[in-house]
Design a protein around this motif. Structure first.
Motif, short mmCIF file in Angstrom:
data_model
loop_
_atom_site.label_atom_id
_atom_site.label_comp_id
_atom_site.label_asym_id
_atom_site.label_seq_id
_atom_site.Cartn_x
_atom_site.Cartn_y
_atom_site.Cartn_z
N SER A 13 15.66 -2.53 -18.02
CA SER A 13 15.37 -1.55 -16.99
C SER A 13 15.43 -0.12 -17.51
N LYS A 14 16.08 0.10 -18.63
CA LYS A 14 16.17 1.42 -19.23
C LYS A 14 15.04 1.70 -20.21
N ILE A 15 14.37 0.67 -20.63
CA ILE A 15 13.27 0.80 -21.59
C ILE A 15 11.96 1.00 -20.81
N GLN A 16 11.22 2.03 -21.14
CA GLN A 16 9.96 2.30 -20.47
C GLN A 16 8.75 1.81 -21.26
N LEU A 17 8.89 1.75 -22.59
CA LEU A 17 7.78 1.37 -23.45
C LEU A 17 8.33 0.67 -24.69
N ALA A 18 7.75 -0.47 -25.03
CA ALA A 18 8.10 -1.17 -26.26
C ALA A 18 6.82 -1.39 -27.06
N VAL A 19 6.77 -0.87 -28.27
CA VAL A 19 5.63 -1.07 -29.15
C VAL A 19 6.08 -1.98 -30.28
N LEU A 20 5.55 -3.19 -30.29
CA LEU A 20 5.90 -4.18 -31.31
C LEU A 20 4.77 -4.21 -32.32
N ASN A 21 4.84 -3.35 -33.28
CA ASN A 21 3.79 -3.18 -34.28
C ASN A 21 4.01 -4.21 -35.39
N ALA A 22 3.84 -5.48 -35.01
CA ALA A 22 4.11 -6.59 -35.93
C ALA A 22 3.12 -7.72 -35.67
N CYS A 23 2.96 -8.57 -36.63
CA CYS A 23 2.06 -9.71 -36.49
C CYS A 23 2.50 -10.62 -35.34
N VAL A 51 -3.35 -1.12 -41.41
CA VAL A 51 -3.81 -1.07 -40.02
C VAL A 51 -2.63 -0.74 -39.10
N ALA A 52 -1.49 -1.33 -39.35
CA ALA A 52 -0.29 -1.07 -38.54
C ALA A 52 0.12 0.39 -38.62
N VAL A 53 0.06 0.96 -39.82
CA VAL A 53 0.41 2.37 -39.99
C VAL A 53 -0.59 3.26 -39.26
N THR A 54 -1.87 2.97 -39.39
CA THR A 54 -2.91 3.75 -38.71
C THR A 54 -2.73 3.68 -37.20
N PHE A 55 -2.49 2.46 -36.69
CA PHE A 55 -2.28 2.30 -35.26
C PHE A 55 -1.07 3.09 -34.79
N ALA A 56 0.06 2.94 -35.46
CA ALA A 56 1.29 3.62 -35.05
C ALA A 56 1.12 5.13 -35.06
N PRO A 75 -7.11 5.64 -27.92
CA PRO A 75 -7.47 6.32 -29.17
C PRO A 75 -6.92 5.60 -30.40
N ALA A 76 -5.78 4.95 -30.27
CA ALA A 76 -5.21 4.25 -31.41
C ALA A 76 -6.07 3.05 -31.79
N SER A 77 -6.51 2.30 -30.80
CA SER A 77 -7.30 1.11 -31.10
C SER A 77 -8.70 1.48 -31.60
N CYS A 78 -9.20 2.61 -31.16
CA CYS A 78 -10.53 3.03 -31.60
C CYS A 78 -10.54 3.41 -33.07
N ARG A 79 -9.43 3.84 -33.62
CA ARG A 79 -9.39 4.25 -35.02
C ARG A 79 -9.47 3.08 -35.97
N TRP A 80 -9.08 1.90 -35.55
CA TRP A 80 -9.09 0.78 -36.50
C TRP A 80 -9.90 -0.41 -36.05
N SER A 81 -10.56 -0.31 -34.92
CA SER A 81 -11.37 -1.44 -34.47
C SER A 81 -12.77 -1.36 -35.04
#
Length: 81
Positions: A13-23, A51-56, A75-81
């Motif tokens: 409930s305290k976390i607003q966003l989780a980015v799991l930049n992993a396979c 790709v993970a670095v570019t996305f992050a 914008p993040a997905s557009c840079r590497w798609s």
């Protein structure tokens, strides 16, 4: 010591966003949403390091001005798609 569901939900409930930049992290992202994290980002495939670095980089550059979770994703997905 294993956390109870109540403890997990309280923590989430305290976390607003989780980015799991992993396979193959989409399943974990889905579980985070189920326990109350409003926005979680994961992948359904393997992700190459470059790709993970570019996305992050693009994601976090867009995040300070984002009004919704999907705003920095585009914008993040557009840079590497």
């Amino acid at each position: 010591m294993a956390q109870t569901n109540a403890n997990r939900e309280a923590a989430a409930s305290k976390i607003q966003l989780a980015v799991l930049n992993a396979c193959n992290s989409a399943r974990v992202a889905e579980e985070l949403v189920k326990v109350g994290v409003p926005c979680a980002v994961g992948t359904t495939h393997d992700v190459h390091d470059a790709v993970a670095v570019t996305f992050a980089t693009a994601f976090y550059q867009a995040s300070p001005t984002a009004r919704t979770c999907s705003t920095p994703w585009r914008p993040a997905s557009c840079r590497w798609s």
